[in-house]
Design a protein around this motif. Sequence first.
Motif, PDB file in Angstrom:
ATOM      1  N   GLY A 152       0.815  -1.209   0.000  1.00 49.29           N
ATOM      2  CA  GLY A 152       0.000   0.000   0.000  1.00 49.29           C
ATOM      3  C   GLY A 152       0.848   1.259   0.000  1.00 49.29           C
ATOM      4  N   ARG A 153       1.933   1.241   0.760  1.00 50.08           N
ATOM      5  CA  ARG A 153       2.840   2.395   0.784  1.00 50.08           C
ATOM      6  C   ARG A 153       3.409   2.658  -0.612  1.00 50.08           C
ATOM      7  NH1 ARG A 153       6.610   0.939   6.059  1.00 50.08           N
ATOM      8  NH2 ARG A 153       4.897   0.438   7.501  1.00 50.08           N
ATOM      9  N   GLN A 154       3.840   1.592  -1.255  1.00 54.29           N
ATOM     10  CA  GLN A 154       4.436   1.754  -2.579  1.00 54.29           C
ATOM     11  C   GLN A 154       3.413   2.288  -3.585  1.00 54.29           C
ATOM     12  OE1 GLN A 154       7.636   1.584  -3.107  1.00 54.29           O
ATOM     13  NE2 GLN A 154       7.973   0.947  -0.986  1.00 54.29           N
ATOM     14  N   LEU A 155       2.160   1.843  -3.468  1.00 54.79           N
ATOM     15  CA  LEU A 155       1.118   2.317  -4.378  1.00 54.79           C
ATOM     16  C   LEU A 155       0.796   3.786  -4.136  1.00 54.79           C
ATOM     17  CD1 LEU A 155      -1.198  -0.820  -4.241  1.00 54.79           C
ATOM     18  CD2 LEU A 155       0.095  -0.028  -6.237  1.00 54.79           C
ATOM     19  N   ALA A 171      -9.594   2.740   7.702  1.00 56.33           N
ATOM     20  CA  ALA A 171     -10.865   2.363   8.319  1.00 56.33           C
ATOM     21  C   ALA A 171     -11.180   0.895   8.034  1.00 56.33           C
ATOM     22  CB  ALA A 171     -11.989   3.264   7.805  1.00 56.33           C
ATOM     23  N   ILE A 172     -10.889   0.460   6.803  1.00 57.34           N
ATOM     24  CA  ILE A 172     -11.058  -0.951   6.459  1.00 57.34           C
ATOM     25  C   ILE A 172     -10.105  -1.802   7.306  1.00 57.34           C
ATOM     26  CG2 ILE A 172     -10.763  -2.673   4.628  1.00 57.34           C
ATOM     27  CD1 ILE A 172     -11.553  -0.429   2.638  1.00 57.34           C
ATOM     28  N   GLY A 173      -8.867  -1.328   7.426  1.00 51.83           N
ATOM     29  CA  GLY A 173      -7.872  -2.066   8.194  1.00 51.83           C
ATOM     30  C   GLY A 173      -8.213  -2.172   9.667  1.00 51.83           C
ATOM     31  N   ALA A 174      -8.934  -1.185  10.204  1.00 45.80           N
ATOM     32  CA  ALA A 174      -9.337  -1.246  11.610  1.00 45.80           C
ATOM     33  C   ALA A 174     -10.318  -2.384  11.845  1.00 45.80           C
ATOM     34  CB  ALA A 174      -9.960   0.088  12.036  1.00 45.80           C
ATOM     35  N   SER A 182      -5.768  -7.150   1.124  1.00 43.75           N
ATOM     36  CA  SER A 182      -6.318  -7.695  -0.126  1.00 43.75           C
ATOM     37  C   SER A 182      -6.670  -6.584  -1.103  1.00 43.75           C
ATOM     38  CB  SER A 182      -7.553  -8.547   0.178  1.00 43.75           C
ATOM     39  OG  SER A 182      -7.206  -9.662   0.965  1.00 43.75           O
ATOM     40  N   PHE A 183      -7.220  -5.477  -0.587  1.00 46.43           N
ATOM     41  CA  PHE A 183      -7.511  -4.326  -1.438  1.00 46.43           C
ATOM     42  C   PHE A 183      -6.229  -3.822  -2.098  1.00 46.43           C
ATOM     43  CE2 PHE A 183     -11.641  -2.571  -1.881  1.00 46.43           C
ATOM     44  CZ  PHE A 183     -12.413  -3.007  -0.814  1.00 46.43           C
ATOM     45  N   CYS A 184      -5.189  -3.685  -1.300  1.00 46.47           N
ATOM     46  CA  CYS A 184      -3.921  -3.169  -1.837  1.00 46.47           C
ATOM     47  C   CYS A 184      -3.361  -4.115  -2.900  1.00 46.47           C
ATOM     48  CB  CYS A 184      -2.918  -2.968  -0.704  1.00 46.47           C
ATOM     49  SG  CYS A 184      -3.363  -1.655   0.460  1.00 46.47           S
ATOM     50  N   GLU A 185      -3.430  -5.411  -2.632  1.00 45.81           N
ATOM     51  CA  GLU A 185      -2.931  -6.383  -3.599  1.00 45.81           C
ATOM     52  C   GLU A 185      -3.744  -6.327  -4.895  1.00 45.81           C
ATOM     53  OE1 GLU A 185      -0.297  -8.121  -3.424  1.00 45.81           O
ATOM     54  OE2 GLU A 185       0.253  -8.138  -1.294  1.00 45.81           O
TER      55      GLU A 185
END
Length: 203
Positions: A152-155, A171-174, A182-185
């Motif tokens: 996610g950081r790289q994106l 918020a999703i990660g919380a 999975s979203f980031c991937e």
Amino acid sequence: MSTTTTPTATASAGELRLALDEIAVRDNVRELDLEHVDALAQSIALRGVLVPLIVRPVDDGWELVAGYHRIAACRQLGLPDVPVVVREHEGSSADRAAENVTRKQLSPLEEARAVQAMLDEGYTPDGVAQALGWSRQLVTARAKILRLPEVGRQLVGTGEIPVSAIDTLLAIGAVSPMIMGSFCEAIAAEQIAGSQLVSSPGW
């Protein structure tokens, strides 16, 4: 027997201070960002100098190591003296991070790493904000980037995830770090667009 005199500074309330006209600025310093200087001057006028300048002793006085925009702002305000920290070397990683942010056009991820370097070395969020001429909200927003998984950081660094989507991702990660990952991937695999997190956060 000869003695060598060392330039002196005055301490006030536990703080080392130097007169502005005693601090030399090297001639090879690149041109300042005048808008940044104006922003710092406004902050310093309201709140004082929260982040000391970094200086080192030289034969005939003191030389600035870090804080070129801050010293320009202080001179613009006509301040008689400023708080300083004396270092023999070229400054810490936090000092270099602050100078890099003000001198170079960095990506949001690079800015986030610079902010974190300053926080790790003891800067407060308010101190970071003044050193960079930023709002406290921007400092907080950049620091949030490093709470994302590495992909996610790289994106964010490449712009594939907009900075404005970070709060949605966190918020999703919380709720589920696995779903956030999975979203980031999926964004990295170009299965979905990161912009959807901004245009359709409910989705």
